[in-house]
Design a protein around this motif. Structure first.
Motif, PDB file in Angstrom:
ATOM      1  N   ASP A 131      24.594  15.285  -4.008  1.00 11.44           N
ATOM      2  CA  ASP A 131      25.199  15.498  -2.444  1.00 11.44           C
ATOM      3  C   ASP A 131      26.291  14.333  -2.242  1.00 11.44           C
ATOM      4  O   ASP A 131      26.268  13.641  -1.231  1.00 11.44           O
ATOM      5  N   GLY A 132      26.986  13.887  -3.391  1.00 11.07           N
ATOM      6  CA  GLY A 132      27.781  12.413  -3.129  1.00 11.07           C
ATOM      7  C   GLY A 132      27.289  11.290  -3.287  1.00 11.07           C
ATOM      8  O   GLY A 132      27.933  10.104  -3.228  1.00 11.07           O
ATOM      9  N   GLU A 133      25.785  11.228  -3.276  1.00 17.69           N
ATOM     10  CA  GLU A 133      25.085   9.876  -3.272  1.00 17.69           C
ATOM     11  C   GLU A 133      24.516   9.590  -4.641  1.00 17.69           C
ATOM     12  O   GLU A 133      24.330  10.545  -5.281  1.00 17.69           O
ATOM     13  N   VAL A 134      24.575   8.466  -4.889  1.00 16.41           N
ATOM     14  CA  VAL A 134      23.928   8.134  -6.522  1.00 16.41           C
ATOM     15  C   VAL A 134      22.431   7.618  -6.067  1.00 16.41           C
ATOM     16  O   VAL A 134      22.423   6.712  -5.522  1.00 16.41           O
ATOM     17  N   TYR A 135      21.787   8.344  -6.849  1.00 16.21           N
ATOM     18  CA  TYR A 135      20.133   7.996  -6.834  1.00 16.21           C
ATOM     19  C   TYR A 135      19.683   7.473  -8.343  1.00 16.21           C
ATOM     20  O   TYR A 135      20.257   8.172  -9.476  1.00 16.21           O
ATOM     21  N   GLY A 136      18.928   6.125  -8.660  1.00 15.37           N
ATOM     22  CA  GLY A 136      18.614   6.029  -9.708  1.00 15.37           C
ATOM     23  C   GLY A 136      17.021   5.731  -9.888  1.00 15.37           C
ATOM     24  O   GLY A 136      16.558   5.747  -8.838  1.00 15.37           O
ATOM     25  N   SER A 137      16.871   5.559 -11.081  1.00 12.69           N
ATOM     26  CA  SER A 137      15.403   5.370 -11.370  1.00 12.69           C
ATOM     27  C   SER A 137      15.235   4.367 -12.571  1.00 12.69           C
ATOM     28  O   SER A 137      16.020   4.633 -13.250  1.00 12.69           O
ATOM     29  N   VAL A 138      14.074   3.710 -12.604  1.00 14.80           N
ATOM     30  CA  VAL A 138      14.029   2.875 -13.861  1.00 14.80           C
ATOM     31  C   VAL A 138      12.614   3.123 -14.301  1.00 14.80           C
ATOM     32  O   VAL A 138      11.787   3.319 -13.787  1.00 14.80           O
ATOM     33  N   SER A 139      12.737   2.905 -15.723  1.00 17.17           N
ATOM     34  CA  SER A 139      11.413   3.050 -16.357  1.00 17.17           C
ATOM     35  C   SER A 139      11.333   1.813 -17.307  1.00 17.17           C
ATOM     36  O   SER A 139      12.273   1.214 -17.779  1.00 17.17           O
ATOM     37  N   PHE A 140      10.166   1.198 -17.350  1.00 20.10           N
ATOM     38  CA  PHE A 140       9.906  -0.207 -18.234  1.00 20.10           C
ATOM     39  C   PHE A 140       8.288  -0.181 -18.431  1.00 20.10           C
ATOM     40  O   PHE A 140       7.611   0.576 -17.813  1.00 20.10           O
ATOM     41  N   GLU A 141       8.030  -0.916 -19.218  1.00 22.90           N
ATOM     42  CA  GLU A 141       6.458  -1.166 -19.587  1.00 22.90           C
ATOM     43  C   GLU A 141       5.971  -2.361 -18.980  1.00 22.90           C
ATOM     44  O   GLU A 141       6.621  -3.319 -18.797  1.00 22.90           O
ATOM     45  N   ILE A 142       4.936  -2.070 -18.236  1.00 17.28           N
ATOM     46  CA  ILE A 142       4.339  -3.070 -17.459  1.00 17.28           C
ATOM     47  C   ILE A 142       3.193  -3.908 -18.488  1.00 17.28           C
ATOM     48  O   ILE A 142       2.234  -3.342 -18.992  1.00 17.28           O
ATOM     49  N   PRO A 143       3.432  -5.185 -18.784  1.00 15.57           N
ATOM     50  CA  PRO A 143       2.466  -5.829 -19.569  1.00 15.57           C
ATOM     51  C   PRO A 143       1.155  -5.997 -18.891  1.00 15.57           C
ATOM     52  O   PRO A 143       1.227  -6.105 -17.726  1.00 15.57           O
ATOM     53  N   THR A 144       0.010  -6.212 -19.525  1.00 13.39           N
ATOM     54  CA  THR A 144      -1.323  -6.494 -18.991  1.00 13.39           C
ATOM     55  C   THR A 144      -1.913  -7.918 -19.961  1.00 13.39           C
ATOM     56  O   THR A 144      -2.751  -7.688 -20.567  1.00 13.39           O
ATOM     57  N   PRO A 145      -1.430  -8.784 -19.410  1.00 16.23           N
ATOM     58  CA  PRO A 145      -1.851 -10.244 -20.086  1.00 16.23           C
ATOM     59  C   PRO A 145      -3.381 -10.377 -19.643  1.00 16.23           C
ATOM     60  O   PRO A 145      -3.962 -10.073 -18.650  1.00 16.23           O
ATOM     61  N   GLU A 146      -3.863 -11.155 -20.564  1.00 19.57           N
ATOM     62  CA  GLU A 146      -5.377 -11.518 -20.296  1.00 19.57           C
ATOM     63  C   GLU A 146      -5.323 -12.615 -19.386  1.00 19.57           C
ATOM     64  O   GLU A 146      -4.541 -13.528 -18.869  1.00 19.57           O
ATOM     65  N   VAL A 147      -6.198 -12.520 -18.386  1.00 21.70           N
ATOM     66  CA  VAL A 147      -6.465 -13.593 -17.314  1.00 21.70           C
ATOM     67  C   VAL A 147      -7.029 -14.899 -17.581  1.00 21.70           C
ATOM     68  O   VAL A 147      -8.042 -15.033 -18.469  1.00 21.70           O
ATOM     69  N   LYS A 148      -5.927 -15.894 -17.852  1.00 20.13           N
ATOM     70  CA  LYS A 148      -6.259 -17.360 -18.436  1.00 20.13           C
ATOM     71  C   LYS A 148      -6.725 -18.193 -17.321  1.00 20.13           C
ATOM     72  O   LYS A 148      -7.511 -19.239 -17.707  1.00 20.13           O
ATOM     73  N   TYR A 149      -6.377 -18.145 -15.923  1.00 25.02           N
ATOM     74  CA  TYR A 149      -6.410 -19.165 -15.062  1.00 25.02           C
ATOM     75  C   TYR A 149      -7.292 -18.573 -14.016  1.00 25.02           C
ATOM     76  O   TYR A 149      -7.152 -17.664 -13.272  1.00 25.02           O
ATOM     77  N   THR A 150      -8.689 -19.080 -13.890  1.00 18.80           N
ATOM     78  CA  THR A 150      -9.893 -18.488 -13.218  1.00 18.80           C
ATOM     79  C   THR A 150     -10.268 -19.582 -12.258  1.00 18.80           C
ATOM     80  O   THR A 150      -9.936 -20.774 -12.337  1.00 18.80           O
ATOM     81  N   LYS A 151     -11.194 -19.013 -11.366  1.00 18.74           N
ATOM     82  CA  LYS A 151     -11.519 -20.017 -10.209  1.00 18.74           C
ATOM     83  C   LYS A 151     -12.728 -20.931 -10.808  1.00 18.74           C
ATOM     84  O   LYS A 151     -13.125 -21.800 -10.212  1.00 18.74           O
ATOM     85  N   GLU A 152     -12.890 -20.533 -12.320  1.00 18.04           N
ATOM     86  CA  GLU A 152     -14.114 -21.633 -12.806  1.00 18.04           C
ATOM     87  C   GLU A 152     -13.286 -23.062 -12.781  1.00 18.04           C
ATOM     88  O   GLU A 152     -14.506 -24.106 -12.919  1.00 18.04           O
ATOM     89  N   ASN A 153     -12.266 -23.260 -12.649  1.00 14.77           N
ATOM     90  CA  ASN A 153     -11.557 -24.486 -12.490  1.00 14.77           C
ATOM     91  C   ASN A 153     -11.103 -24.793 -11.122  1.00 14.77           C
ATOM     92  O   ASN A 153     -10.532 -25.759 -11.021  1.00 14.77           O
ATOM     93  N   GLY A 154     -11.467 -23.939 -10.059  1.00 16.58           N
ATOM     94  CA  GLY A 154     -11.138 -24.229  -8.709  1.00 16.58           C
ATOM     95  C   GLY A 154     -10.085 -23.375  -8.565  1.00 16.58           C
ATOM     96  O   GLY A 154      -9.664 -22.391  -9.288  1.00 16.58           O
ATOM     97  N   VAL A 155      -9.447 -23.482  -7.154  1.00 19.34           N
ATOM     98  CA  VAL A 155      -8.466 -22.574  -6.455  1.00 19.34           C
ATOM     99  C   VAL A 155      -7.124 -23.199  -5.930  1.00 19.34           C
ATOM    100  O   VAL A 155      -7.277 -24.319  -5.290  1.00 19.34           O
ATOM    101  N   ILE A 156      -6.191 -22.408  -5.734  1.00 21.19           N
ATOM    102  CA  ILE A 156      -5.026 -22.833  -4.992  1.00 21.19           C
ATOM    103  C   ILE A 156      -5.383 -21.833  -3.870  1.00 21.19           C
ATOM    104  O   ILE A 156      -5.019 -20.514  -4.000  1.00 21.19           O
ATOM    105  N   ALA A 157      -5.588 -22.130  -2.421  1.00 17.68           N
ATOM    106  CA  ALA A 157      -5.916 -21.519  -1.484  1.00 17.68           C
ATOM    107  C   ALA A 157      -4.807 -21.208  -0.562  1.00 17.68           C
ATOM    108  O   ALA A 157      -4.028 -22.224  -0.103  1.00 17.68           O
ATOM    109  N   ILE A 158      -4.428 -20.013  -0.076  1.00 13.81           N
ATOM    110  CA  ILE A 158      -3.370 -19.806   0.915  1.00 13.81           C
ATOM    111  C   ILE A 158      -3.794 -19.420   2.096  1.00 13.81           C
ATOM    112  O   ILE A 158      -4.431 -18.301   2.214  1.00 13.81           O
ATOM    113  N   ASP A 159      -3.051 -20.006   3.282  1.00 12.82           N
ATOM    114  CA  ASP A 159      -3.441 -19.286   4.420  1.00 12.82           C
ATOM    115  C   ASP A 159      -1.870 -19.248   5.204  1.00 12.82           C
ATOM    116  O   ASP A 159      -1.084 -20.124   5.046  1.00 12.82           O
ATOM    117  N   THR A 160      -1.958 -18.058   5.604  1.00  6.83           N
ATOM    118  CA  THR A 160      -0.483 -17.712   6.536  1.00  6.83           C
ATOM    119  C   THR A 160      -0.593 -17.972   8.033  1.00  6.83           C
ATOM    120  O   THR A 160      -1.497 -17.720   8.642  1.00  6.83           O
TER     121      THR A 160
END
Length: 371
Positions: free
Chosen positions: A132-161
């Protein structure tokens, strides 16, 4: 226009069936003589759009993601650069907002920003369709699933809003519960931005925080998103709640979680109940820190399994809605009174004292919704 990869599209369909480009249903309708006039012209337009109004550009890592249809940042606004000839381009503004916390668009934007910063690109395929005269787009890509390397075993960076002033309070907490460092990040620059610009700036901020966690070799601790209401605030005043509605803390934390996942950083979500009160009453005076940083510190300690005891009498008061409303009303009245006194006071030293008390009153309000 960029060449459409026919083989790529054809592989998506069975090879033993006849194909009618532009939709078999519309083609059969056009073959019927009884359809004429405006109705026939409308069908023809729809058929042409389906037959000729599709463009597919397959990307590659070597071509910075996609050579023919590439996403780029122009003055803080996401655009799609489309190749129309020999180094000739047109730029289309991308209008897209995440629909929910699981929307893959958040992951795509996080990966895109990371690729711009590191020049480690990833391939993505862009498909554009004319409707209908408008351009619509879609994107396809592969999402990686990296291993969790940084855990709370070494502490945390805590965020408050926080909403007064609107900012993030960040506390680095060791695995044994000590406060190692802290900082605050103003969010005023996000107010008034378009949605796309705000999303872009939030992703930059999310990467900054995740990179800090990686640098410190720690996980990230935040409020549980399921228990964090949209626009939840640390302040009881109506205009401050309105300010927090202008910036959606929950949406930002969702982006932060997605970026952390892509970079292998653990995110620990905790129940936010009483974190602000405990921080204000216990750690702010004990460690001589701002009440908001103290609240972030409590979030960090809670994520590591440490329990904070709320004095019994305080807990009774905090569960009393009538008392909370009364206390907030008193603070609002005192704030209004102090503002009037500040405006009238001409003596510099007395004015400074009044402004100091005014800041104290502003910082003492706490939102009942979070308890």
């Amino acid at each position: 226009m960029p060449k459409v990869d026919i083989l790529y599209k054809a592989k998506q369909y069975p090879t033993d069936k006849p194909v009618v480009f532009g939709s078999k249903r519309l083609f059969e309708k056009l073959c019927k003589n009884h359809i004429a006039g405006k109705a026939r012209e409308k069908l023809k337009k729809q058929w042409r759009e389906l037959r000729q109004g599709t463009l597919i550009s397959i990307g590659s890592k070597a071509d910075k993601g996609n050579r023919m249809a590439r996403f780029e940042d122009l003055n803080g606004q996401l655009h799609l650069r489309i190749t129309t000839g020999n180094r000739d381009f047109i730029y289309a503004k991308v209008l897209r907002e995440p629909s929910n916390s699981k929307d893959k668009w958040i992951a795509f934007m996080a990966m895109l920003l990371e690729s711009w910063q590191t020049q480690n690109y990833f391939a993505y395929t862009v498909e554009l369709k004319l409707r209908d005269g408008e351009v619509y787009g879609s994107v396809s890509f592969e999402i990686p699933t990296p291993e969790v390397k940084y855990t709370k075993e070494n502490g945390v960076i805590a965020i408050d809003t926080n909403a007064s002033p609107i900012h993030l309070a960040i506390a680095e907490v060791s695995k044994t519960g000590e406060l190692l460092s802290y900082q605050t990040i103003s969010l005023h620059h996000l107010l008034g931005l378009s949605q796309n610009s705000e999303d872009h700036q939030e992703l930059i901020l999310a990467h900054k925080i995740v990179d800090l966690a990686i640098q410190k070799n720690k996980a990230i601790a935040i409020d549980n998103l399921k228990k964090l209401k949209k626009g939840v605030c640390e302040d009881g005043k109506a205009e401050l709640r309105k300010r927090f509605h202008q910036w959606n803390a929950k949406k930002f934390l969702q982006k932060l979680k997605r970026v952390a996942m892509l970079k292998g950083v653990e995110v620990v979500e905790i129940n936010p109940a009483y974190t602000s009160f405990i921080g204000m009453l216990k750690y702010a005076p004990q460690l001589s820190i701002d009440k908001d940083v103290a609240g972030a510190y409590v979030i960090g300690r809670r994520s590591l399994g440490f329990k904070e005891d709320m004095p019994e009498n305080y807990e009774k008061l905090l569960k009393d809605r009538v008392y909370l409303e009364f206390a907030l009303k008193r603070y609002e009245e005192r704030e209004k009174e102090l503002r009037e006194l500040v405006e009238k006071e001409t003596n510099e030293y007395k004015r400074n004292a009044l402004e100091s008390e005014l800041r104290s009153v502003e910082n003492s309000r706490v939102c009942p919704e979070k308890v």
